[in-house]
Write a protein that holds these residues in place. Structure first.
Motif, PDB file in Angstrom:
ATOM      1  N   PHE A 147     -12.754  -1.994   6.253  1.00 41.70           N
ATOM      2  CA  PHE A 147     -11.328  -1.549   5.647  1.00 41.70           C
ATOM      3  C   PHE A 147     -11.051  -2.363   4.361  1.00 41.70           C
ATOM      4  CE2 PHE A 147      -6.665  -1.257   7.635  1.00 41.70           C
ATOM      5  CZ  PHE A 147      -6.533  -0.459   7.040  1.00 41.70           C
TER       6      PHE A 147
ATOM      7  N   VAL B  81      -5.631   0.151  15.297  1.00 44.32           N
ATOM      8  CA  VAL B  81      -6.061   0.701  13.764  1.00 44.32           C
ATOM      9  C   VAL B  81      -7.089   1.748  13.968  1.00 44.32           C
ATOM     10  CG1 VAL B  81      -7.017   0.230  11.610  1.00 44.32           C
ATOM     11  CG2 VAL B  81      -5.638  -1.562  12.935  1.00 44.32           C
ATOM     12  N   CYS B  82      -6.920   3.000  13.489  1.00 41.89           N
ATOM     13  CA  CYS B  82      -7.814   3.874  13.780  1.00 41.89           C
ATOM     14  C   CYS B  82      -9.346   3.817  13.326  1.00 41.89           C
ATOM     15  CB  CYS B  82      -7.353   5.442  13.156  1.00 41.89           C
ATOM     16  SG  CYS B  82      -7.391   5.356  11.387  1.00 41.89           S
TER      17      CYS B  82
ATOM     18  N   MET C  17       2.552   3.226   5.454  1.00 45.13           N
ATOM     19  CA  MET C  17       1.267   3.497   4.980  1.00 45.13           C
ATOM     20  C   MET C  17       0.769   4.705   5.111  1.00 45.13           C
ATOM     21  SD  MET C  17      -2.022   1.031   4.780  1.00 45.13           S
ATOM     22  CE  MET C  17      -2.951   1.635   6.188  1.00 45.13           C
TER      23      MET C  17
ATOM     24  N   ARG D 177     -10.334  -0.709   0.993  1.00 48.65           N
ATOM     25  CA  ARG D 177     -10.009   0.858   0.887  1.00 48.65           C
ATOM     26  C   ARG D 177      -9.697   0.725  -0.769  1.00 48.65           C
ATOM     27  NH1 ARG D 177      -9.825   4.698   1.882  1.00 48.65           N
ATOM     28  NH2 ARG D 177      -7.750   5.713   2.059  1.00 48.65           N
TER      29      ARG D 177
ATOM     30  N   ASN E 190       1.246   3.520  14.047  1.00 50.32           N
ATOM     31  CA  ASN E 190       0.471   2.258  13.956  1.00 50.32           C
ATOM     32  C   ASN E 190       0.407   1.576  12.960  1.00 50.32           C
ATOM     33  OD1 ASN E 190      -1.374   4.563  13.350  1.00 50.32           O
ATOM     34  ND2 ASN E 190      -3.090   3.109  13.159  1.00 50.32           N
TER      35      ASN E 190
ATOM     36  N   ARG F 169       0.822  -1.181   0.014  1.00 44.03           N
ATOM     37  CA  ARG F 169      -0.030   0.104  -0.070  1.00 44.03           C
ATOM     38  C   ARG F 169       0.895   1.270   0.044  1.00 44.03           C
ATOM     39  NH1 ARG F 169      -4.318   2.327   2.503  1.00 44.03           N
ATOM     40  NH2 ARG F 169      -3.945   4.632   1.974  1.00 44.03           N
TER      41      ARG F 169
HETATM   42  O1  LIG Z   1      -6.095   3.226   4.468  1.00 38.96           O
HETATM   43  C1  LIG Z   1      -5.934   4.267   4.804  1.00 38.96           C
HETATM   44  O2  LIG Z   1      -5.642   5.129   4.445  1.00 38.96           O
HETATM   45  C2  LIG Z   1      -5.738   4.598   6.550  1.00 38.96           C
HETATM   46  C3  LIG Z   1      -5.855   3.429   7.316  1.00 38.96           C
HETATM   47  C4  LIG Z   1      -5.745   3.536   8.676  1.00 38.96           C
HETATM   48  C5  LIG Z   1      -5.020   2.716   9.334  1.00 38.96           C
HETATM   49  O3  LIG Z   1      -4.432   1.607   8.652  1.00 38.96           O
HETATM   50  C6  LIG Z   1      -4.827   2.844  10.524  1.00 38.96           C
HETATM   51  O4  LIG Z   1      -4.992   3.798  11.189  1.00 38.96           O
HETATM   52  O5  LIG Z   1      -4.266   1.864  11.280  1.00 38.96           O
END
Ligand SMILES: O=C(O)/C=C/C=C(\O)C(=O)O
Ligand SMILES: NC(=O)C1=CN([C@@H]2O[C@H](COP(=O)(O)OP(=O)(O)OC[C@H]3O[C@@H](n4cnc5c(N)ncnc54)[C@H](O)[C@@H]3O)[C@@H](O)[C@H]2O)C=CC1
Length: 486
Positions: free
Chosen positions: A448, A287-288, A159, A450, A155, A106
């Protein structure tokens, strides 16, 4: 032990003060890196290099040339894939398969995707009438904003950092990156990639250190930094926003969350349980977008709690390169203390501890690491601290609900608004609820997934602005209107 340096104007340098700090392994608390801490002098040098680069070769490149260079960065990250995987695993202690399949690919994609976005975006044009009948034509130009301060968390370090650096560079800006003190390695390694690919010196700079009264504050307060993009805690965002107010600098914020997951009785039960075992426990809950509040329709509540408990109890602790392990430690002893304080608080508040709630018994070589058990609670009121406050650990509270209105109200009863995951086979209900839940991102029957072209960000105290696809251009460029009288 690795010596981590700053990357300024294409050179790896130590701080003039000679001050360094230690980065400890989350796995066993051993010291794995000695990191140079930037003072004001190093931050000044990095910002000045970034500004000079804007006025030099980088600033004169056409879009096509920039795009080719960014493809080169993506390809070079892929060529050095194993180095990035190793550096990220070393900083975070998380499983190798997550690095290999999510975080590092990513990171490379963040350069490729935003190169494609900038190559393909159209500019606006508005022909208009004028009293003389000849008309006028308005069109927009996008110009880089300038020097972007990039302040990152630990975290998903590579990425999340490249998610900002990719679009910033695609738009023609230069950057000064301040990685988290807990994850200094991949941002530094990216400096080597930039040099190999031939990104002009000063376009990408990295300064290491902490937040207040250290590199983070020096970058965000620097008057020559034109805009600041930040991912981290809401409280830190407040401090950075105050710093950005001086000089009226723009901010883009991805902040904390206390995300709700909702499961209706008609959902695909096994798929929902599998998905929640990821959204609660992946990356040890750091993970947020993860789920810390789970609401389950009453007819399937008890069964769901037992099924998620079984998943929690099946995690395999271990080192990142242990093929049988799928669960790592928290990032640091400090963060573990914070998470464990919530584990204690839940008990004080009267929670039923369904599983976990403490520290696992680890083999002697890992006993000093930042390990915690995956944890599930039930039985708390919505006002409880662990139901309201972001913990950022592998834990959730599960409560039953009886109606759509009730669960929407509960999902919205938080100061945060980042994401939600919603499980039902009734798609009319799913669409209805997606419009009612006040978050930036809703996943229906998934979590998730994305697509980097979509808007990403939070409402309420979870953030300001959206990044992703053309939305990133709103922050990383200044739009100018040109009006030509015909
Ligand atoms: O996919 C993203 O842009 C953000 C992902 C966020 C996380 O993976 C995270 O906060 O762990
Ligand atoms: N909304 C989103 O997309 C995401 C949000 N996060 C949030 O990040 C947090 C976890 O990351 P942490 O690194 O602990 O966050 P943090 O806010 O403690 O630190 C983030 C970065 O800010 C720096 N910093 C701290 N104080 C500063 C100050 N006063 N001025 C300038 N810089 C400062 C730190 O050194 C670090 O580089 C959680 O709250 C999580 O929800 C994490 C990932 C994604």
């Amino acid at each position: 032990m690795r010596q981590i340096k700053h990357f300024i104007a294409g050179e790896f340098t130590d701080a003039a003060s000679g001050v360094r700090f230690n980065k400890h392994s989350p796995l066993d608390n051993s010291v794995i890196c000695s990191v140079s801490e930037a003072g004001r002098g190093e931050v000044d040098a990095a910002v000045s290099a970034a500004r000079t680069a804007l006025q030099g070769e980088w600033g004169r490149l056409g879009t096509e040339q920039r795009v080719e260079l960014l493809y080169g960065v993506a390809n070079e990250i892929t060529r050095r894939f194993d180095d990035f995987v190793e550096a990220e695993m070393s900083d975070t202690g998380q499983p190798e398969h997550v690095m290999k399949h999510v975080f590092i690919p990513r990171g490379a994609a963040n350069f490729k995707v935003f190169a494609d976005v900038i190559k393909n975006v159209a500019s606006e044009a508005f022909p208009m009438d004028t009293p003389d009948g000849r008309g006028a034509l308005n069109y927009t130009l996008r110009r880089p904003k300038g020097v972007i301060g990039v302040v990152c968390p630990w975290n998903a370090p590579f990425m999340l950092m490249t998610w900002k650096v990719g679009p910033a560079l695609a738009c023609g800006n230069t950057v000064v990156v301040k990685p988290s003190e807990e994850s200094p390695q991949t941002a530094t390694l990216l400096g080597e990639v930039m040099n190999t690919v031939g990104i002009p010196k000063g376009v990408y700079n990295v300064v290491h250190g902490f937040g207040p009264d250290s590199a983070g504050e020096f970058v965000t307060r620097h008057p020559q930094v034109d805009a600041i993009t930040f991912t981290g805690e809401t409280r830190t965002g407040t401090a950075i926003m105050k710093a950005a107010a001086e000089g009226m600098r723009d901010v883009s914020f991805e902040l904390g969350g206390k995300n709700a997951g909702i499961v209706f009785a008609d959902a695909d039960f096994d798929a929902a349980v599998e998905s929640f075992s990821r959204s609660v426990f992946l990356n040890t809950g750091q993970v947020c977008l993860g789920t810390e509040r789970v609401y389950v329709e009453r007819p399937i509540f008890a069964r769901f709690v037992q099924a998620l408990k079984a998943k929690a109890e099946a995690v395999k602790y271990g080192r990142p390169d242990d093929r049988h392990a799928n669960y790592g430690p928290l990032i640091s002893q400090e963060h573990r203390e914070k998470v464990l304080s919530y584990y204690r608080k839940a008990v004080e508040e009267g929670a039923t501890v369904v599983t976990g709630g403490g520290v696992p018994q680890m083999p002697s070589d890992l006993a000093a690491g930042a390990w915690v058990q995956p944890t599930i609670w039930t039985g708390l009121p919505e006002s409880a601290a662990v139901v309201q406050q972001e913990i950022f650990g592998p834990c959730c509270h599960i409560s039953p609900f009886d109606s759509e209105d009730e669960v929407v109200a509960k999902a919205n009863a938080t100061e945060y608004g980042l994401s939600t995951t919603l499980w039902t086979r009734d798609l009319a209900r799913a669409h209805r609820m997606a419009a009612r839940i006040d978050v930036g991102i809703t996943w229906i029957n998934s979590w998730f997934l994305r697509d980097l072209r979509t808007p990403f960000g939070g409402s309420k105290q979870s953030g300001i602005g959206r990044e992703g696809g053309v939305h990133s251009l709103e922050f990383y460029t200044e739009t100018r209107n040109v009006c030509v009288k015909l």
